[in-house]
Design an enzyme around this catalytic site. Structure first.
Site, PDB file in Angstrom:
ATOM      1  N   ASP A  99       0.855  -1.179   0.000  1.00 31.41           N
ATOM      2  CA  ASP A  99       0.000   0.000   0.000  1.00 31.41           C
ATOM      3  C   ASP A  99       0.901   1.242   0.000  1.00 31.41           C
ATOM      4  O   ASP A  99       2.129   1.159   0.111  1.00 31.41           O
ATOM      5  CB  ASP A  99      -0.975  -0.035   1.199  1.00 31.41           C
TER       6      ASP A  99
HETATM    7  C1  GLC Z   1      -4.269   4.352  -0.482  1.00 32.56           C
HETATM    8  C2  GLC Z   1      -5.177   3.187  -0.131  1.00 32.56           C
HETATM    9  C3  GLC Z   1      -5.194   2.107  -1.156  1.00 32.56           C
HETATM   10  C4  GLC Z   1      -5.012   2.697  -2.526  1.00 32.56           C
HETATM   11  C5  GLC Z   1      -3.604   3.271  -2.604  1.00 32.56           C
HETATM   12  C6  GLC Z   1      -3.327   3.959  -3.929  1.00 32.56           C
HETATM   13  O1  GLC Z   1      -3.590   4.767   0.657  1.00 32.56           O
HETATM   14  O2  GLC Z   1      -4.963   2.579   1.136  1.00 32.56           O
HETATM   15  O3  GLC Z   1      -6.451   1.433  -1.021  1.00 32.56           O
HETATM   16  O4  GLC Z   1      -5.179   1.711  -3.526  1.00 32.56           O
HETATM   17  O5  GLC Z   1      -3.336   4.152  -1.532  1.00 32.56           O
HETATM   18  O6  GLC Z   1      -4.126   5.081  -4.061  1.00 32.56           O
END
Ligand code: GLC
Length: 712
Positions: free
Chosen positions: A257
């Site tokens: 993440d």
């Molecule tokens: C965010 C979210 C995740 C998302 C990623 C990219 O923090 O936790 O669900 O896909 O970053 O935007």
């Protein structure tokens, strides 16, 4: 030698690590930090994928840098959060779950994939499969609700919808099942907090949907930010290797993440970025999203012997295989030539959005059948901060939806009732900070035949980093609503939100309340369709709706305890200051039709391991309105080696019935689906007595029951 073997043998260490490095474009911000894509890094092969980039010209430019101006010409993965639509926005996932319709879920994912692909996106960070049982947690909006069986149906439908049968097709994009590991169980619903769940609960509740996504062929998995009992998911080798790679045989790509690898230092499990990078790679994270940890840390980790080149090669190989499956080596710029979206296609997509929105609306209360409103109504007052609002209709993760038309509630009702006098007063601001105009609202409402309250949350009040301790109506909305309720006129309340909102006083006093969530681009039209009876609502709650925030986490499949909840029984599992039951149970949702269930028959009172449970039940439409009934099939394992929940959902069937008609439903379940996580944490089926409950929600009083026995 295959293309991938040839590339691996030609790549330098830096180029290999570059393939494991994902950076964000400047187009949108979905996390902290300021690492952004730059031309030089793409040319040098230090970037393998970019997120939050879309649009044919921007994508073509980035791919040209990677393919034409870098040494080995490896195309980029272009990634974005296409969670519930890209340009045509569909209901937020928690709302769409109310439709209990895998065909619909697949169709909207397919359109989202088409629109994303037309904009050059090749991978979405969806479906989000986090079981949500605590409405304080903002991301409950983004997920499948409280039930693992529903979550597994959504996982399968969305994976197939996004990925289709051939990832190289321009109609398809790679899907990412996220966030692997009990993110919805964060302590007290507080965003990013630790999750303290037992191994059994993890396996029974939080992981099944990921198994379903993997079985459906999902291309990528994203670990959650949180730790589970102190082990951050980003380095949880037991789950990322043991569960994912070995037990579930996942062969795709694991993407961290946002900035999560660098944040291992905040978790206190890594001294520096080198340690963080090596722990994450060894645990099985292939791509580092925007933390730069792999770019900075892996070369040093390699030189110190903390990781091996074989481990790097394994991750690079998985990334290159995904790029090859997407056809990027042959067609890096899948948006070329820019897709010509015809008006007919655009109309079809908007119509699907309206259909999905209609199906996602839940009619919570409808006293004396005040709804649907008569279409010859002459004077309506729309009161509340959401009357004209457009952004809240899209909800969180609305991708490029802001660039397209959005129908507000007043837009929808004005289009549907061109001759009706519709007066609109917001009355208060949604957060209560602005001018209060309750007197103005009162004056407007006095002139109306019916008052429609447009209240709830804006898009920032749910979603990521949007946990709330008070899940009532924000700001001064309760004061506004109570002023309207005291006028003695019919009041219909429309709740725009990303979570169940606690408002017992509203459900008590309003004449009708609808959960309209954030329904997407066609929200206003769909709401008007339901309020005016042009569509008979059939949405059902995928979450239990609490009376009070103090009940969270709340869900229907509770274990019985030694003193099961019994109203009026002192020594039973209850509260002294509130009923223990939800405001509205899982599966609740009224219709303009009235359905009743009859003649439940278990055709297989005795089943063995390889048999199927066979159930038959009659459903009758007692009303003059044709409509769609949703029938839930729950089981209860009465005695087992581990205490089993009082209800477990094992199936749902929908049935459209003309007025007055009655039809039989036959439902069957393989006995193997009665398995549960036994004392040794392995899946077991035990002989014994079971009950089968059939109903239109999880409300005990709505269920009819039969018994059956399993013999081994
Ligand atoms: C965010 C979210 C995740 C998302 C990623 C990219 O923090 O936790 O669900 O896909 O970053 O935007």
């Amino acid at each position: 030698m295959s293309r991938i073997d040839a590339l691996l043998s030609a790549m330098t260490i830096e180029e290999k690590i570059g393939q494991l490095n994902m950076v964000a474009s400047t187009r949108a911000v979905t996390g902290p930090g300021d690492i952004r894509e730059d031309d030089g890094s793409i040319r040098a092969g230090r970037i393998g994928s970019v997120l939050n980039l879309w649009g044919a010209s921007d994508v073509r430019r980035a791919q040209r840098l990677a393919v034409k101006e870098s040494r080995l010409g490896i195309p980029l993965l272009i990634c974005h959060d296409v969670i519930h639509g890209h340009r045509t926005i569909f209901p937020v996932p928690l709302a769409e779950a109310c439709a209990f319709d895998p065909h619909l879920w697949e169709k909207t994912a397919r359109v989202a994939a088409q629109e994303a692909s037309e904009d050059g996106i090749t991978l979405t960070f969806a479906p989000m499969l986090d079981i949500g049982r605590d409405p304080r947690w903002g991301r409950i909006v983004e997920g499948p609700g409280e039930d693992p069986w529903v979550a597994s149906q959504i996982a399968r439908a969305k994976t197939i919808g996004y990925q289709g049968s051939d990832l190289a097709s321009r109609q398809c994009i790679a899907a990412t099942a996220k966030h692997f590991g009990a993110y919805g169980a964060v302590t007290a619903g507080r965003e990013y907090a630790s999750a303290e769940v037992s191994e059994r609960t993890l396996r029974e509740i939080y992981l099944p949907a990921f198994a379903a996504a993997i079985e459906a062929g999902v291309a990528a998995i994203m670990p959650a930010f949180n730790d589970i009992a102190g082990m951050p998911m980003t380095i949880n080798a037991a789950l990322l290797q043991g569960e994912l790679r070995e037990r579930l045989s996942f062969e795709g790509v694991v993407i961290s993440d946002y900035n999560a690898i660098a944040e291992l230092l905040n978790h206190g499990v890594a001294r520096d970025i080198v340690e963080a990078a090596s722990l994450a790679l060894k645990a099985g994270v292939d791509i580092d999203m925007t933390s730069n940890a792999y770019l900075e840390g892996l070369p040093v980790a390699l030189s110190r012997g903390l990781i091996s080149i074989e481990e790097i090669n394994a991750s690079v190989r998985r990334v290159l295989i995904l790029k090859e499956r997407l056809g990027l080596f042959e067609n890096p710029d899948r948006s070329a030539p820019p897709a010509v979206v015809t008006d007919a296609t655009r109309h079809e997509r908007r119509s699907l959005s309206r259909e999905a929105a209609r199906r996602s609306i839940v009619l919570l209360t409808n006293k004396d059948g005040i709804l649907p409103l008569l279409n010859d109504i002459q004077r309506l007052a729309l009161i509340g901060p959401l009357v004209d609002a457009r952004e809240p209709m899209l909800g969180s993760w609305a991708s490029a939806g802001h660039e397209e038309p959005i129908l507000s509630i007043s837009d929808g009702l004005r289009q549907a009732l061109p001759t009706c006098h519709i007066n609109v007063v917001s009355g208060v601001t949604i957060d209560g900070e602005g001018r209060k105009a309750i007197d103005e609202a009162r004056a407007c409402a006095q002139k109306a035949q019916v008052i429609i309250l447009c209240i709830g949350e804006n898009a920032e009040m749910s979603g990521e980093a949007a946990s709330r301790v008070d899940i009532g109506l924000p700001g001064e909305q309760q004061a506004l609503a109570q002023a309207m309720l005291s006028l003695g006129k019919p009041v219909i309340a429309l709740l725009t939100s990303g979570r169940p909102l606690v408002a017992p006083w509203l459900f008590e006093r309003a004449d009708a309340v609808l959960a309209t969530w954030s329904l997407g681009s066609e929200a206003g039209a769909a709401i008007a369709d339901v309020v005016l009876g042009r569509f008979n609502p059939g949405g059902k709650l995928p979450v239990s709706w609490p009376r009070h925030v103090g009940q969270a986490p709340l869900y229907y499949s509770q274990r019985p305890t030694g003193r099961p909840t019994q109203v009026g029984v002192h020594y039973s599992s209850c509260y002294i200051d509130s009923p223990a039951t939800p405001q509205f149970p899982f599966g609740h949702g009224l219709s303009y039709s009235v359905f009743t269930l009859h003649d439940l028959v278990c055709k297989t009172p005795l089943i063995k391991l390889n048999d199927r449970l066979q159930i038959c039940v009659s459903v009758r439409n007692e009303s003059a309105e044709a409509g769609e009934a949703t029938i839930f099939f729950f089981i209860r394992d009465l005695v087992a080696s581990v205490a089993r929940p009082v209800l477990e959902l094992k199936g749902v069937q929908k049935l459209y019935l003309e007025a007055g008609k009655c039809e039989n439903i036959v439902w069957s379940l393989p006995a193997r689906e009665l398995a549960f996580v036994g004392q040794n944490l392995e899946s077991v089926i035990e002989a014994g007595d079971f009950q089968i409950f059939v109903g239109q929600s999880a409300a005990p009083e709505s269920l009819i029951v039969e018994c059956f026995k399993v013999i081994l």
